[in-house]
Design a protein around this motif. Structure first.
Motif, PDB file in Angstrom:
ATOM      1  N   VAL A 113      42.305  20.547  46.125  1.00 49.99           N
ATOM      2  CA  VAL A 113      42.192  21.808  45.378  1.00 49.99           C
ATOM      3  C   VAL A 113      41.017  22.628  45.900  1.00 49.99           C
ATOM      4  N   LEU A 114      39.897  21.964  46.210  1.00 51.99           N
ATOM      5  CA  LEU A 114      38.727  22.667  46.719  1.00 51.99           C
ATOM      6  C   LEU A 114      38.982  23.264  48.103  1.00 51.99           C
ATOM      7  N   PHE A 115      39.734  22.529  48.934  1.00 49.84           N
ATOM      8  CA  PHE A 115      40.095  23.088  50.242  1.00 49.84           C
ATOM      9  C   PHE A 115      40.999  24.312  50.068  1.00 49.84           C
ATOM     10  N   LEU A 116      41.858  24.270  49.068  1.00 49.13           N
ATOM     11  CA  LEU A 116      42.716  25.429  48.769  1.00 49.13           C
ATOM     12  C   LEU A 116      41.864  26.619  48.338  1.00 49.13           C
ATOM     13  N   ILE A 117      40.840  26.349  47.518  1.00 48.24           N
ATOM     14  CA  ILE A 117      39.929  27.408  47.084  1.00 48.24           C
ATOM     15  C   ILE A 117      39.207  28.022  48.281  1.00 48.24           C
ATOM     16  N   SER A 118      38.810  27.176  49.227  1.00 50.06           N
ATOM     17  CA  SER A 118      38.154  27.684  50.444  1.00 50.06           C
ATOM     18  C   SER A 118      39.080  28.632  51.194  1.00 50.06           C
ATOM     19  N   GLY A 119      40.358  28.295  51.218  1.00 53.67           N
ATOM     20  CA  GLY A 119      41.329  29.172  51.868  1.00 53.67           C
ATOM     21  C   GLY A 119      41.451  30.503  51.146  1.00 53.67           C
ATOM     22  N   LEU A 120      41.460  30.450  49.814  1.00 53.73           N
ATOM     23  CA  LEU A 120      41.545  31.686  49.036  1.00 53.73           C
ATOM     24  C   LEU A 120      40.299  32.548  49.212  1.00 53.73           C
ATOM     25  N   LEU A 121      39.159  31.893  49.419  1.00 55.52           N
ATOM     26  CA  LEU A 121      37.908  32.638  49.607  1.00 55.52           C
ATOM     27  C   LEU A 121      37.943  33.506  50.867  1.00 55.52           C
ATOM     28  N   LEU A 122      38.747  33.088  51.842  1.00 58.54           N
ATOM     29  CA  LEU A 122      38.850  33.866  53.080  1.00 58.54           C
ATOM     30  C   LEU A 122      39.415  35.261  52.831  1.00 58.54           C
ATOM     31  N   LEU A 123      40.193  35.403  51.730  1.00 63.30           N
ATOM     32  CA  LEU A 123      40.721  36.732  51.383  1.00 63.30           C
ATOM     33  C   LEU A 123      39.605  37.707  51.026  1.00 63.30           C
ATOM     34  N   SER A 124      38.475  37.158  50.563  1.00 67.41           N
ATOM     35  CA  SER A 124      37.356  38.014  50.170  1.00 67.41           C
ATOM     36  C   SER A 124      36.854  38.855  51.338  1.00 67.41           C
ATOM     37  N   TYR A 125      36.880  38.273  52.543  1.00 70.95           N
ATOM     38  CA  TYR A 125      36.434  39.023  53.721  1.00 70.95           C
ATOM     39  C   TYR A 125      37.342  40.225  53.976  1.00 70.95           C
ATOM     40  N   GLU A 126      38.635  40.059  53.700  1.00 68.47           N
ATOM     41  CA  GLU A 126      39.580  41.157  53.872  1.00 68.47           C
ATOM     42  C   GLU A 126      39.296  42.282  52.880  1.00 68.47           C
ATOM     43  N   PHE A 127      38.991  41.910  51.633  1.00 69.89           N
ATOM     44  CA  PHE A 127      38.662  42.912  50.616  1.00 69.89           C
ATOM     45  C   PHE A 127      37.388  43.671  50.985  1.00 69.89           C
ATOM     46  N   ILE A 128      36.399  42.937  51.519  1.00 73.53           N
ATOM     47  CA  ILE A 128      35.140  43.576  51.925  1.00 73.53           C
ATOM     48  C   ILE A 128      35.396  44.533  53.079  1.00 73.53           C
ATOM     49  N   ASP A 129      36.189  44.101  54.047  1.00 71.95           N
ATOM     50  CA  ASP A 129      36.480  44.924  55.221  1.00 71.95           C
ATOM     51  C   ASP A 129      37.196  46.214  54.827  1.00 71.95           C
ATOM     52  N   ARG A 130      38.061  46.118  53.829  1.00 71.61           N
ATOM     53  CA  ARG A 130      38.798  47.305  53.353  1.00 71.61           C
ATOM     54  C   ARG A 130      38.018  48.095  52.309  1.00 71.61           C
ATOM     55  N   LYS A 131      36.824  47.614  51.956  1.00 76.21           N
ATOM     56  CA  LYS A 131      35.982  48.234  50.928  1.00 76.21           C
ATOM     57  C   LYS A 131      36.673  48.284  49.570  1.00 76.21           C
ATOM     58  N   GLN A 132      37.490  47.281  49.323  1.00 72.67           N
ATOM     59  CA  GLN A 132      38.147  47.153  48.010  1.00 72.67           C
ATOM     60  C   GLN A 132      37.250  46.299  47.117  1.00 72.67           C
ATOM     61  N   TYR A 133      36.136  46.887  46.698  1.00 69.74           N
ATOM     62  CA  TYR A 133      35.113  46.131  45.988  1.00 69.74           C
ATOM     63  C   TYR A 133      35.590  45.645  44.618  1.00 69.74           C
TER      64      TYR A 133
ATOM     65  N   TYR B 158      37.602  42.593  45.282  1.00 68.41           N
ATOM     66  CA  TYR B 158      36.681  41.554  45.752  1.00 68.41           C
ATOM     67  C   TYR B 158      35.962  40.898  44.582  1.00 68.41           C
ATOM     68  N   ALA B 159      35.398  41.710  43.699  1.00 64.21           N
ATOM     69  CA  ALA B 159      34.610  41.180  42.585  1.00 64.21           C
ATOM     70  C   ALA B 159      35.465  40.307  41.675  1.00 64.21           C
ATOM     71  N   ARG B 160      36.645  40.802  41.318  1.00 58.11           N
ATOM     72  CA  ARG B 160      37.512  40.022  40.436  1.00 58.11           C
ATOM     73  C   ARG B 160      37.957  38.728  41.117  1.00 58.11           C
ATOM     74  N   HIS B 161      38.247  38.819  42.396  1.00 56.09           N
ATOM     75  CA  HIS B 161      38.737  37.672  43.153  1.00 56.09           C
ATOM     76  C   HIS B 161      37.675  36.566  43.239  1.00 56.09           C
ATOM     77  N   ILE B 162      36.483  36.919  43.686  1.00 57.31           N
ATOM     78  CA  ILE B 162      35.477  35.881  43.940  1.00 57.31           C
ATOM     79  C   ILE B 162      34.913  35.312  42.647  1.00 57.31           C
ATOM     80  N   PHE B 163      34.754  36.140  41.618  1.00 58.15           N
ATOM     81  CA  PHE B 163      34.207  35.624  40.370  1.00 58.15           C
ATOM     82  C   PHE B 163      35.217  34.748  39.621  1.00 58.15           C
ATOM     83  N   THR B 164      36.491  35.059  39.787  1.00 58.59           N
ATOM     84  CA  THR B 164      37.530  34.205  39.189  1.00 58.59           C
ATOM     85  C   THR B 164      37.550  32.842  39.877  1.00 58.59           C
ATOM     86  N   ILE B 165      37.400  32.855  41.208  1.00 56.51           N
ATOM     87  CA  ILE B 165      37.370  31.601  41.969  1.00 56.51           C
ATOM     88  C   ILE B 165      36.153  30.761  41.567  1.00 56.51           C
TER      89      ILE B 165
END
Length: 357
Positions: free
Chosen positions: A53-73, A76-83
Motif C-alpha cells: 500500500v505504501l509503494f502504491l502511495i509513492s506512485g500516487l505521489l508522483l502525480l503531485s509533480y504533474e500538478f506542480i508543473d501545470r500550476k494546478q495548486y 496539488y494541495a488536495r491531492h498531497i494532503f489527502t495522501i
C-alpha cells in the motif's frame, strides 16, 4: 568541523530564502516521497500488505509533480494532503501511539496553511482544504478516544524495542523539522508580502519613483528636524498633453519613464518622486541651494538634449522647473506652494527654464 557545519547551515538558509512557490512545493513533495518510500522498504520484512500500500502511495505521489508543473495548486494541495492523511492514519492504526506517527500528523497540520500563500487559490478550495484539516483533527481525537477505551490493545504492526524507539525518534524529529520549515516559509512569505505592499504604497507603479504619499512622508520627517536646510523643486514636462494627443498615451508613458530615469540618476543627494501626472518633485537636505540649482539646471539641459524616440520618430521634450529652499522647515504646504509658484513663472515666461527663489 563546527565551522564547516555553520557554513553549510548558512548556505541552506540562503537557498531556502530564494525558494519560490514552485521549487518549495517540489522540495516538500520530494521529502514526502522519500519519507513514504523509506517506510515502505522498512515494512517489507514486517507486513507485505502494508508495504505494498505504501509503494502504491509513492506512485500516487508522483502525480503531485504533474500538478506542480501545470500550476494546478488547488489539485496539488488536495491531492498531497489527502495522501498524507491516509498514510499517517493507516500507520497510527497499525503501529499504535508508541511509534510517534501522531507527531507527524500534528506537524503536517501546520502545512495546511500553505494554500493561503499560494497564488490563485480560490476561497472554495481553501474550504475544501480546511475540511481535510478537520479530518486530521478527527483522526487524532478518534485515536485518543480509542486509547481511553482500549488501552491494552496490541498494534497490528509489532516492532522490536530498538526499531520502535528509532521510528519514534525519527518521527518526532521530522515533526520538529516540518514545523520549523513551514514556519520559516510562512514568515519569509509574509515578509515578502509586506515588502510588496510597502512598495505599492510608497512607489509609483509606472516610473518606480517615490509616489506623492511617500514624498509627503519624507517632508514630514524633515519637519521634525530643526535648523536643517531643505531644498525642493517641482519639475513639469512642457506640452505633455500635446505629446499624449499626438503620439498616444503609451508614448506619454515612455516619456515619463525616460525622464524618471534621467532625473533619478542626476545626483545621489537628491530624492526624486512623481508628484502627479507629468509633475515630479525633487528634494534634498544634503546640499546647499546653489549646488541644488546647478544640478537642476544640468538635469534640464540633459532632458532638452535627450533623443526621445517614439514610433521611430524623434520627439523633442523640454521641462520647466521651479525651486525654493528653507533653512528650517515648519510648513511643507507653503514650501511646496512657493516651488509651484516658481514653476508657474517658468511656464509663463517661455518654459524650458529653471526659476529659483
Amino acid at each position: 568541523m563546527l565551522k564547516s557545519f555553520k557554513t553549510n547551515i548558512r548556505l541552506f538558509v540562503k537557498k531556502l530564502r530564494k525558494l519560490n512557490y514552485h521549487n518549495f512545493l517540489i522540495f516538500i513533495t520530494t521529502y514526502v516521497l522519500i519519507h513514504n518510500t523509506f517506510y515502505a522498504l522498512l515494512l517489507t520484512k514486517y507486513n507485505q500488505s502494508i508495504a505494498s500500500v505504501l509503494f502504491l502511495i509513492s506512485g500516487l505521489l508522483l502525480l503531485s509533480y504533474e500538478f506542480i508543473d501545470r500550476k494546478q495548486y488547488d489539485l496539488y494541495a488536495r491531492h498531497i494532503f489527502t495522501i498524507i492523511l491516509f498514510f499517517v492514519s493507516m500507520m497510527i492504526y497499525h503501529a499504535g501511539w508508541d511509534a510517534g506517527f501522531q507527531y507527524v500528523l500534528v506537524a503536517t497540520m501546520t502545512a495546511l496553511f500553505l494554500p493561503f500563500y499560494l497564488p490563485d487559490y480560490s476561497k472554495l478550495n481553501k474550504k475544501v482544504l480546511m475540511t481535510i484539516g478537520s479530518c486530521y483533527v478527527l483522526v487524532l481525537m478518534s485515536r485518543c478516544i480509542y486509547g481511553v477505551f482500549f488501552p491494552d490493545q496490541t498494534p497490528l504492526l509489532v516492532f522490536d524495542s530498538k526499531t520502535l524507539t528509532n521510528i519514534y525518534c525519527y518521527n518526532a524529529f521530522q515533526a520538529f523539522v516540518i514545523i520549523i520549515l513551514f514556519s520559516y516559509f510562512y514568515i519569509n512569505r509574509s515578509k515578502a508580502f509586506h515588502d510588496e505592499l510597502t512598495r505599492r504604497a510608497d512607489f509609483d507603479e509606472l516610473t518606480g519613483l517615490y509616489n506623492r504619499y511617500a514624498l509627503n512622508q519624507l517632508l514630514d520627517d524633515e519637519i521634525k528636524k530643526e535648523n536643517e536646510m531643505v531644498c525642493i523643486a517641482i519639475l513639469d514636462i512642457d506640452f505633455f498633453k500635446n505629446i499624449n494627443d499626438t503620439h498616444g498615451h503609451n508614448a506619454g508613458d515612455k516619456i515619463l519613464k525616460n525622464i524618471s530615469r534621467i532625473a533619478d540618476s542626476i545626483s545621489n543627494d537628491i530624492v526624486v518622486g512623481r508628484w502627479g501626472g507629468e509633475e515630479f518633485l525633487l528634494l534634498s537636505n544634503k546640499c546647499n541651494y546653489k549646488k541644488f540649482n546647478k544640478q537642476l539646471e544640468s538635469l534640464r539641459k540633459e532632458i532638452e538634449h535627450e533623443q526621445f524616440v517614439i514610433n521611430k520618430k524623434s520627439v523633442h521634450v523640454t521641462v520647466s522647473i521651479g525651486s525654493t529652499f528653507t533653512k528650517n522647515l515648519t510648513n511643507k504646504i507653503d514650501l511646496i506652494k512657493e516651488a509651484d509658484d516658481n514653476l508657474y513663472k517658468a511656464k509663463e515666461t517661455g518654459r524650458n527654464k529653471l526659476v529659483t527663489k
